[in-house]
Motif scaffolding. Structure first.
Motif, PDB file in Angstrom:
ATOM      1  N   GLY A 280       0.765  -1.243   0.000  1.00  0.00           N
ATOM      2  CA  GLY A 280       0.000   0.000   0.000  1.00  0.00           C
ATOM      3  C   GLY A 280       0.790   1.284   0.000  1.00  0.00           C
ATOM      4  O   GLY A 280       0.319   2.302   0.528  1.00  0.00           O
ATOM      5  N   TYR A 281       1.966   1.312  -0.620  1.00  0.00           N
ATOM      6  CA  TYR A 281       2.745   2.552  -0.630  1.00  0.00           C
ATOM      7  C   TYR A 281       2.108   3.573  -1.571  1.00  0.00           C
ATOM      8  O   TYR A 281       1.800   3.269  -2.722  1.00  0.00           O
ATOM      9  CB  TYR A 281       4.193   2.263  -1.057  1.00  0.00           C
ATOM     10  CG  TYR A 281       4.941   1.458  -0.027  1.00  0.00           C
ATOM     11  CD1 TYR A 281       5.356   2.040   1.167  1.00  0.00           C
ATOM     12  CD2 TYR A 281       5.211   0.112  -0.236  1.00  0.00           C
ATOM     13  CE1 TYR A 281       6.014   1.292   2.128  1.00  0.00           C
ATOM     14  CE2 TYR A 281       5.882  -0.639   0.726  1.00  0.00           C
ATOM     15  CZ  TYR A 281       6.277  -0.049   1.903  1.00  0.00           C
ATOM     16  OH  TYR A 281       6.916  -0.777   2.855  1.00  0.00           O
ATOM     17  N   ARG A 282       1.926   4.774  -1.054  1.00  0.00           N
ATOM     18  CA  ARG A 282       1.395   5.888  -1.838  1.00  0.00           C
ATOM     19  C   ARG A 282       2.275   7.094  -1.562  1.00  0.00           C
ATOM     20  O   ARG A 282       2.104   7.787  -0.566  1.00  0.00           O
ATOM     21  CB  ARG A 282      -0.064   6.184  -1.440  1.00  0.00           C
ATOM     22  CG  ARG A 282      -1.030   5.045  -1.703  1.00  0.00           C
ATOM     23  CD  ARG A 282      -1.232   4.816  -3.198  1.00  0.00           C
ATOM     24  NE  ARG A 282      -2.199   3.743  -3.458  1.00  0.00           N
ATOM     25  CZ  ARG A 282      -1.876   2.464  -3.635  1.00  0.00           C
ATOM     26  NH1 ARG A 282      -0.593   2.107  -3.569  1.00  0.00           N
ATOM     27  NH2 ARG A 282      -2.792   1.556  -3.870  1.00  0.00           N
ATOM     28  N   PHE A 283       3.231   7.329  -2.440  1.00  0.00           N
ATOM     29  CA  PHE A 283       4.220   8.376  -2.200  1.00  0.00           C
ATOM     30  C   PHE A 283       3.679   9.776  -2.458  1.00  0.00           C
ATOM     31  O   PHE A 283       4.336  10.760  -2.122  1.00  0.00           O
ATOM     32  CB  PHE A 283       5.461   8.127  -3.046  1.00  0.00           C
ATOM     33  CG  PHE A 283       6.136   6.804  -2.738  1.00  0.00           C
ATOM     34  CD1 PHE A 283       6.471   6.467  -1.441  1.00  0.00           C
ATOM     35  CD2 PHE A 283       6.425   5.901  -3.749  1.00  0.00           C
ATOM     36  CE1 PHE A 283       7.083   5.254  -1.149  1.00  0.00           C
ATOM     37  CE2 PHE A 283       7.042   4.698  -3.478  1.00  0.00           C
ATOM     38  CZ  PHE A 283       7.364   4.370  -2.174  1.00  0.00           C
ATOM     39  N   TRP A 284       2.521   9.891  -3.074  1.00  0.00           N
ATOM     40  CA  TRP A 284       1.904  11.181  -3.362  1.00  0.00           C
ATOM     41  C   TRP A 284       0.524  11.241  -2.690  1.00  0.00           C
ATOM     42  O   TRP A 284      -0.301  10.351  -2.894  1.00  0.00           O
ATOM     43  CB  TRP A 284       1.752  11.389  -4.870  1.00  0.00           C
ATOM     44  CG  TRP A 284       3.051  11.622  -5.561  1.00  0.00           C
ATOM     45  CD1 TRP A 284       3.974  10.688  -5.913  1.00  0.00           C
ATOM     46  CD2 TRP A 284       3.587  12.880  -5.968  1.00  0.00           C
ATOM     47  NE1 TRP A 284       5.051  11.285  -6.523  1.00  0.00           N
ATOM     48  CE2 TRP A 284       4.839  12.623  -6.568  1.00  0.00           C
ATOM     49  CE3 TRP A 284       3.119  14.193  -5.890  1.00  0.00           C
ATOM     50  CZ2 TRP A 284       5.642  13.636  -7.087  1.00  0.00           C
ATOM     51  CZ3 TRP A 284       3.918  15.203  -6.404  1.00  0.00           C
ATOM     52  CH2 TRP A 284       5.156  14.926  -6.994  1.00  0.00           C
ATOM     53  N   LYS A 285       0.288  12.284  -1.909  1.00  0.00           N
ATOM     54  CA  LYS A 285      -1.040  12.500  -1.325  1.00  0.00           C
ATOM     55  C   LYS A 285      -2.045  12.896  -2.393  1.00  0.00           C
ATOM     56  O   LYS A 285      -3.203  12.483  -2.368  1.00  0.00           O
ATOM     57  CB  LYS A 285      -0.977  13.599  -0.266  1.00  0.00           C
ATOM     58  CG  LYS A 285      -0.128  13.271   0.947  1.00  0.00           C
ATOM     59  CD  LYS A 285      -0.101  14.464   1.903  1.00  0.00           C
ATOM     60  CE  LYS A 285       0.777  14.194   3.111  1.00  0.00           C
ATOM     61  NZ  LYS A 285       0.823  15.369   4.027  1.00  0.00           N
ATOM     62  N   ASP A 286      -1.595  13.732  -3.293  1.00  0.00           N
ATOM     63  CA  ASP A 286      -2.407  14.147  -4.431  1.00  0.00           C
ATOM     64  C   ASP A 286      -1.445  14.500  -5.563  1.00  0.00           C
ATOM     65  O   ASP A 286      -0.233  14.251  -5.473  1.00  0.00           O
ATOM     66  CB  ASP A 286      -3.316  15.337  -4.083  1.00  0.00           C
ATOM     67  CG  ASP A 286      -2.552  16.527  -3.502  1.00  0.00           C
ATOM     68  OD1 ASP A 286      -1.515  16.915  -4.081  1.00  0.00           O
ATOM     69  OD2 ASP A 286      -2.986  17.064  -2.458  1.00  0.00           O
ATOM     70  N   GLU A 287      -1.942  15.086  -6.624  1.00  0.00           N
ATOM     71  CA  GLU A 287      -1.114  15.348  -7.804  1.00  0.00           C
ATOM     72  C   GLU A 287       0.058  16.271  -7.513  1.00  0.00           C
ATOM     73  O   GLU A 287       1.081  16.229  -8.204  1.00  0.00           O
ATOM     74  CB  GLU A 287      -1.991  15.950  -8.908  1.00  0.00           C
ATOM     75  CG  GLU A 287      -1.271  16.156 -10.226  1.00  0.00           C
ATOM     76  CD  GLU A 287      -2.182  16.733 -11.298  1.00  0.00           C
ATOM     77  OE1 GLU A 287      -1.655  17.144 -12.344  1.00  0.00           O
ATOM     78  OE2 GLU A 287      -3.414  16.772 -11.081  1.00  0.00           O
ATOM     79  N   HIS A 288      -0.050  17.089  -6.470  1.00  0.00           N
ATOM     80  CA  HIS A 288       0.957  18.114  -6.222  1.00  0.00           C
ATOM     81  C   HIS A 288       1.758  17.899  -4.936  1.00  0.00           C
ATOM     82  O   HIS A 288       2.742  18.605  -4.720  1.00  0.00           O
ATOM     83  CB  HIS A 288       0.279  19.492  -6.155  1.00  0.00           C
ATOM     84  CG  HIS A 288      -0.544  19.824  -7.350  1.00  0.00           C
ATOM     85  ND1 HIS A 288       0.010  20.105  -8.575  1.00  0.00           N
ATOM     86  CD2 HIS A 288      -1.897  19.895  -7.509  1.00  0.00           C
ATOM     87  CE1 HIS A 288      -0.961  20.346  -9.442  1.00  0.00           C
ATOM     88  NE2 HIS A 288      -2.123  20.227  -8.825  1.00  0.00           N
ATOM     89  N   THR A 289       1.368  16.944  -4.098  1.00  0.00           N
ATOM     90  CA  THR A 289       1.959  16.846  -2.762  1.00  0.00           C
ATOM     91  C   THR A 289       2.445  15.436  -2.467  1.00  0.00           C
ATOM     92  O   THR A 289       1.662  14.471  -2.506  1.00  0.00           O
ATOM     93  CB  THR A 289       0.933  17.244  -1.680  1.00  0.00           C
ATOM     94  OG1 THR A 289       0.316  18.477  -2.047  1.00  0.00           O
ATOM     95  CG2 THR A 289       1.624  17.386  -0.325  1.00  0.00           C
TER      96      THR A 289
END
Length: 445
Positions: A280-289
């Protein structure tokens, strides 16, 4: 073309037989069209479908120039540059052909309203131009994709630094996804005798790239005991990086996106494997962060697998999606070496973790002539193995490129050009038998 294929398939055809064969006026090739470069405007990268842009055309045989060779292509392969060409990203490759065409009257042949793509091949030499002494008709060859002019001193220490350095079949015309290809003769290397045509065709670009990126002094200069983080470790590029890490006594930490891909890495001999989707790695919270907490969680997982050690070398090629994490998890004084940006070209990372910890970012691109030769030599000796998982006929190249674009593949995806079926071209069955399991490791996964 039928006579050429019959001569290749015949066991007793001599060089003079190939030299006597008449060249056809035209041949089949996979192309993109200049008048279609705007066909995907307004669509996201993922929505762009290579099957719409790639055509199977009948094209004229190009004029043969000094120092060049025409090769009958038995098999080729799809690379990410084939995908980029087919979706006209980040720019249309016709801008490359136009620029090359202005270089000289001979280079002007490449500036056409169609682009024959493909940066890999295995096949047989048909003709050589003036000044070619190392090759003759009938020679079985593979081709690396470095095209240079070498008229500037800059390229004579490392040919990749030549101002006129180009990737054949991407920044030049007359590539390998075709029945005939035009190459510079110094692109040619001996075909590994224990491999079939399609197996021999698939390592060229990615194998040489991985060699320079990890092994060469122009890249990371990997040594025994290094912990090497390999993104996409079962893919076309990462599968060779994994093999080089294992063969060189390093410890690969393989990052993949499915249990099936994790199993392939284990079959290659890797012990440290991270399934980034399962964990479940998600290195970006959203497109910019970006999310530094995920970097830290990822780093902790790596240390669990390495006995508490950080990464010495990161084998980077996804780019935007992973680069912040790559810089963070690298040890103090370590190296991030990058050769591509398949998830985006604008990288973001926290520079504090770079400068305050004396880390290095090294850019590498394909390989020079010597590196390409050395990496092919390792294939020929059975030290490094092809990672072919699936093969398509030439007319289905669009589907092959779609699979690579959507990451539906393992290892490399091959294309049969003149070869009527898979499994042909093996001339050293004894060496093949010794390595059969490794050669077929990526099949039927």
């Amino acid at each position: 073309m039928k006579d050429i294929l019959n001569a290749i398939l015949a066991a007793d055809a001599a060089p003079e037989d190939f030299a006597a064969l008449p060249l056809p006026e035209s041949y089949r090739a996979i192309t993109v069209h200049k008048d279609e470069t705007g066909m995907f405007e307004g669509l996201s990268t993922r929505e762009k479908d290579p099957r719409r842009a790639l055509h199977l055309d009948e094209v004229p045989v190009p004029e043969l120039g000094p120092g060049e060779a025409l090769v009958a292509v038995m098999a080729s392969a799809v690379n990410y540059n084939s995908v980029w060409t087919s979706i006209f990203e980040p720019v249309s490759t016709f801008s490359f052909l136009e620029r090359y065409g202005r270089l000289s009257p001979l280079a002007a042949r490449h500036d056409l309203p169609y682009h024959i793509i493909g940066s890999d091949l295995a096949g047989v030499v048909l003709r050589t131009g003036p000044g070619v002494n190392a090759w003759r008709p009938g020679d079985q060859v593979v081709a690396h994709c470095l095209s240079v002019e070498l008229e500037s001193p800059d390229g004579h220490n490392d040919t990749m630094l030549d101002p006129e350095q180009r990737i054949w079949g991407f920044e030049t015309n007359f590539g390998g996804l075709a029945e005939i290809a035009l190459v510079k003769s110094n692109q040619l290397m001996p075909k590994p005798r224990h491999l079939s045509w399609e197996e021999a065709a698939c390592p060229g670009l990615v194998n040489s790239t991985a060699y320079r990126q990890l092994v060469s002094r122009n890249g990371a200069g990997m040594k025994q005991g290094d912990n090497v983080l390999i993104w996409g470790a079962s893919g076309g590029l990462g599968s060779y990086a994994t093999q080089y890490a294992l063969a060189g006594g390093a410890n690969p930490v393989c990052v993949v996106s499915s249990p099936e891909k994790a199993e392939i890495c284990r079959r290659m001999g890797a012990e440290a494997v991270i399934d980034r989707n399962a964990e479940g790695y998600r290195f970006w919270k959203d497109e910019h962060t970006q999310d530094p907490r995920e970097w830290k969680r990822f780093g902790s997982r790596i240390r669990e697998l390495t006995g508490g050690e950080d990464i010495d070398i990161v084998f980077e090629h996804p780019g935007r999606e992973t680069f912040g994490a790559s810089v963070y998890v690298t040890r103090k004084g370590g190296t991030i070496v990058t050769c591509a940006s398949t998830s985006g070209y604008l990288h973001q990372y926290d520079n504090r973790y770079l400068w305050m910890n004396l880390k290095r970012i090294i850019g590498t691109h394909f390989a020079n002539y010597r590196e390409a030769y050395e990496s092919n030599r390792l294939i020929a000796k059975g030290k490094i193995h092809p990672t072919l998982s699936k093969c398509y006929p030439l007319q289905e190249t669009g589907q092959a490129a779609y699979d690579v674009h959507r990451n539906l593949h393992q290892g490399k995806v091959g294309v049969l050009c003149l070869a009527p079926e898979e499994g042909l071209g093996v001339t050293d069955p004894e060496l093949r038998e010794r390595h059969a399991e490794a050669i077929n490791r990526f099949r039927n996964v």
